[in-house]
Scaffold this motif. Structure first.
Motif, PDB file in Angstrom:
ATOM      1  N   SER A 231       3.771 -10.419  -5.126  1.00  0.00           N
ATOM      2  CA  SER A 231       4.876  -9.666  -5.720  1.00  0.00           C
ATOM      3  C   SER A 231       5.617  -8.839  -4.684  1.00  0.00           C
ATOM      4  CB  SER A 231       4.364  -8.764  -6.843  1.00  0.00           C
ATOM      5  OG  SER A 231       3.563  -7.736  -6.327  1.00  0.00           O
ATOM      6  N   SER A 232       6.722  -8.300  -5.144  1.00  0.00           N
ATOM      7  CA  SER A 232       7.510  -7.357  -4.353  1.00  0.00           C
ATOM      8  C   SER A 232       6.804  -6.013  -4.382  1.00  0.00           C
ATOM      9  CB  SER A 232       8.892  -7.232  -4.997  1.00  0.00           C
ATOM     10  OG  SER A 232       9.530  -6.065  -4.577  1.00  0.00           O
ATOM     11  N   PRO A 233       6.963  -5.211  -3.335  1.00  0.00           N
ATOM     12  CA  PRO A 233       6.362  -3.877  -3.367  1.00  0.00           C
ATOM     13  C   PRO A 233       7.077  -2.952  -4.352  1.00  0.00           C
ATOM     14  CG  PRO A 233       7.653  -4.144  -1.388  1.00  0.00           C
ATOM     15  CD  PRO A 233       7.631  -5.480  -2.069  1.00  0.00           C
ATOM     16  N   GLY A 234       8.241  -3.331  -4.825  1.00  0.00           N
ATOM     17  CA  GLY A 234       8.959  -2.546  -5.820  1.00  0.00           C
ATOM     18  C   GLY A 234       9.743  -1.391  -5.215  1.00  0.00           C
ATOM     19  N   ALA A 235      10.295  -0.587  -6.095  1.00  0.00           N
ATOM     20  CA  ALA A 235      11.143   0.530  -5.673  1.00  0.00           C
ATOM     21  C   ALA A 235      10.354   1.598  -4.931  1.00  0.00           C
ATOM     22  CB  ALA A 235      11.842   1.140  -6.880  1.00  0.00           C
ATOM     23  N   GLU A 236       9.057   1.685  -5.221  1.00  0.00           N
ATOM     24  CA  GLU A 236       8.226   2.695  -4.562  1.00  0.00           C
ATOM     25  C   GLU A 236       7.356   2.034  -3.493  1.00  0.00           C
ATOM     26  OE1 GLU A 236       6.395   5.010  -7.723  1.00  0.00           O
ATOM     27  OE2 GLU A 236       8.198   6.244  -7.782  1.00  0.00           O
ATOM     28  N   ARG A 237       8.024   1.325  -2.631  1.00  0.00           N
ATOM     29  CA  ARG A 237       7.389   0.575  -1.558  1.00  0.00           C
ATOM     30  C   ARG A 237       6.562   1.490  -0.657  1.00  0.00           C
ATOM     31  NH1 ARG A 237       9.784  -3.725   2.373  1.00  0.00           N
ATOM     32  NH2 ARG A 237       8.374  -3.458   4.104  1.00  0.00           N
ATOM     33  N   PRO A 238       5.329   1.077  -0.326  1.00  0.00           N
ATOM     34  CA  PRO A 238       4.532   1.879   0.605  1.00  0.00           C
ATOM     35  C   PRO A 238       5.119   1.836   2.012  1.00  0.00           C
ATOM     36  CG  PRO A 238       3.385  -0.169   0.079  1.00  0.00           C
ATOM     37  CD  PRO A 238       4.614  -0.120  -0.780  1.00  0.00           C
ATOM     38  N   LEU A 239       4.955   2.913   2.736  1.00  0.00           N
ATOM     39  CA  LEU A 239       5.376   2.984   4.136  1.00  0.00           C
ATOM     40  C   LEU A 239       4.112   2.788   4.966  1.00  0.00           C
ATOM     41  CD1 LEU A 239       7.750   6.082   3.896  1.00  0.00           C
ATOM     42  CD2 LEU A 239       8.320   3.663   3.637  1.00  0.00           C
TER      43      LEU A 239
ATOM     44  N   LYS B 125       4.122   0.442   8.190  1.00  0.00           N
ATOM     45  CA  LYS B 125       4.423   0.166   9.586  1.00  0.00           C
ATOM     46  C   LYS B 125       5.457   1.161  10.110  1.00  0.00           C
ATOM     47  CE  LYS B 125       3.836  -4.622   8.334  1.00  0.00           C
ATOM     48  NZ  LYS B 125       4.617  -5.659   7.683  1.00  0.00           N
ATOM     49  N   GLU B 126       5.527   1.252  11.423  1.00  0.00           N
ATOM     50  CA  GLU B 126       6.480   2.172  12.048  1.00  0.00           C
ATOM     51  C   GLU B 126       7.907   1.879  11.593  1.00  0.00           C
ATOM     52  OE1 GLU B 126       7.472   5.512  14.035  1.00  0.00           O
ATOM     53  OE2 GLU B 126       5.471   4.781  13.572  1.00  0.00           O
ATOM     54  N   LYS B 127       8.267   0.603  11.503  1.00  0.00           N
ATOM     55  CA  LYS B 127       9.629   0.262  11.090  1.00  0.00           C
ATOM     56  C   LYS B 127       9.895   0.659   9.641  1.00  0.00           C
ATOM     57  CE  LYS B 127       9.062  -4.527   9.753  1.00  0.00           C
ATOM     58  NZ  LYS B 127       9.713  -5.793   9.679  1.00  0.00           N
ATOM     59  N   ASP B 128       8.836   0.699   8.781  1.00  0.00           N
ATOM     60  CA  ASP B 128       9.006   1.172   7.405  1.00  0.00           C
ATOM     61  C   ASP B 128       9.430   2.632   7.405  1.00  0.00           C
ATOM     62  OD1 ASP B 128       8.092  -1.309   6.512  1.00  0.00           O
ATOM     63  OD2 ASP B 128       6.037  -0.602   6.217  1.00  0.00           O
ATOM     64  N   TYR B 129       8.750   3.429   8.241  1.00  0.00           N
ATOM     65  CA  TYR B 129       9.092   4.851   8.346  1.00  0.00           C
ATOM     66  C   TYR B 129      10.506   5.033   8.885  1.00  0.00           C
ATOM     67  CZ  TYR B 129       4.319   6.404   7.352  1.00  0.00           C
ATOM     68  OH  TYR B 129       3.125   6.663   6.749  1.00  0.00           O
ATOM     69  N   GLU B 130      10.846   4.277   9.913  1.00  0.00           N
ATOM     70  CA  GLU B 130      12.167   4.408  10.525  1.00  0.00           C
ATOM     71  C   GLU B 130      13.279   4.038   9.540  1.00  0.00           C
ATOM     72  OE1 GLU B 130      11.766   2.071  14.078  1.00  0.00           O
ATOM     73  OE2 GLU B 130      10.427   3.551  14.996  1.00  0.00           O
ATOM     74  N   LYS B 131      13.053   2.973   8.749  1.00  0.00           N
ATOM     75  CA  LYS B 131      14.039   2.567   7.744  1.00  0.00           C
ATOM     76  C   LYS B 131      14.162   3.598   6.624  1.00  0.00           C
ATOM     77  CE  LYS B 131      14.151  -1.629   6.076  1.00  0.00           C
ATOM     78  NZ  LYS B 131      13.772  -2.971   5.600  1.00  0.00           N
ATOM     79  N   ALA B 132      13.092   4.363   6.392  1.00  0.00           N
ATOM     80  CA  ALA B 132      13.070   5.328   5.289  1.00  0.00           C
ATOM     81  C   ALA B 132      13.722   6.665   5.630  1.00  0.00           C
ATOM     82  CB  ALA B 132      11.633   5.553   4.830  1.00  0.00           C
ATOM     83  N   VAL B 133      14.080   6.876   6.894  1.00  0.00           N
ATOM     84  CA  VAL B 133      14.746   8.135   7.252  1.00  0.00           C
ATOM     85  C   VAL B 133      16.013   8.269   6.406  1.00  0.00           C
ATOM     86  CG1 VAL B 133      15.951   9.410   9.081  1.00  0.00           C
ATOM     87  CG2 VAL B 133      13.788   8.257   9.574  1.00  0.00           C
ATOM     88  N   GLY B 134      16.146   9.427   5.762  1.00  0.00           N
ATOM     89  CA  GLY B 134      17.270   9.677   4.870  1.00  0.00           C
ATOM     90  C   GLY B 134      16.974   9.319   3.421  1.00  0.00           C
TER      91      GLY B 134
END
Length: 154
Positions: free
Chosen positions: A77-85, A87-96
């Motif tokens: 499945s998709s991780p959904g709207a509350e996707r876990p962070l 990897k480093e790139k997950d955190y970087e994409k989540a800025v803002g």
């Protein structure tokens, strides 16, 4: 076992430019669940999940001896709207973005925080959040973060 599944599913995902978000093998009640969360830039749809499920099932069934001897349910499945962070790139994409942090040890008496992720550094995350009518900015040590995920702001 999670590593075995990861090793099997990554080439399948790479062939379609999908991203592996997480693999988990958990027991819920009397049943075991092998869950594989996948995504892509535009989001993943049900047909893509079904295709990955079929491909991964074939790979798992072809391994002898069986890497998962107990009965289990495979869920893709998709991780959904509350996707876990994770990897480093997950955190970087989540800025803002609005995120939820769970901490190992309380900071200012709290172990859960939700707010806007302002900055990602090698050893810290900075979050701006509201306490009633006040806005506060706090920097958290990454080693104290048990879980982080995107959150829906109400």
């Amino acid at each position: 076992m999670v590593q075995t599944v990861t090793d099997l599913v990554v080439p399948i995902l790479d062939s379609k430019h999908f991203e592996l978000v997480e693999v988990e093998f958990v027991k819920e009640g009397k049943s075991w669940f092998l869950r594989v969360f996948i995504d892509k830039e535009e989001g993943i749809d049900i047909e893509e999940c079904a295709w990955v499920s079929e491909m991964l099932s074939e790979k798992l069934d072809s391994i002898d001896p069986d890497p998962i001897p107990q009965a289990y349910f495979l869920e893709i499945s998709s991780p959904g709207a509350e996707r876990p962070l994770k990897k480093e790139k997950d955190y970087e994409k989540a800025v803002g973005s609005f995120v939820h942090l769970s901490l190992y040890q309380a900071v200012d008496g709290e172990k859960q925080y939700e707010g806007i992720l302002d900055a990602v550094e090698a050893e810290t995350l900075t979050l701006t959040y509201r306490i009633k009518t006040r806005t506060k900015t706090q920097t958290f040590e990454r080693k104290n973060i048990a879980k982080a995920r995107l959150a829906i702001q109400f």
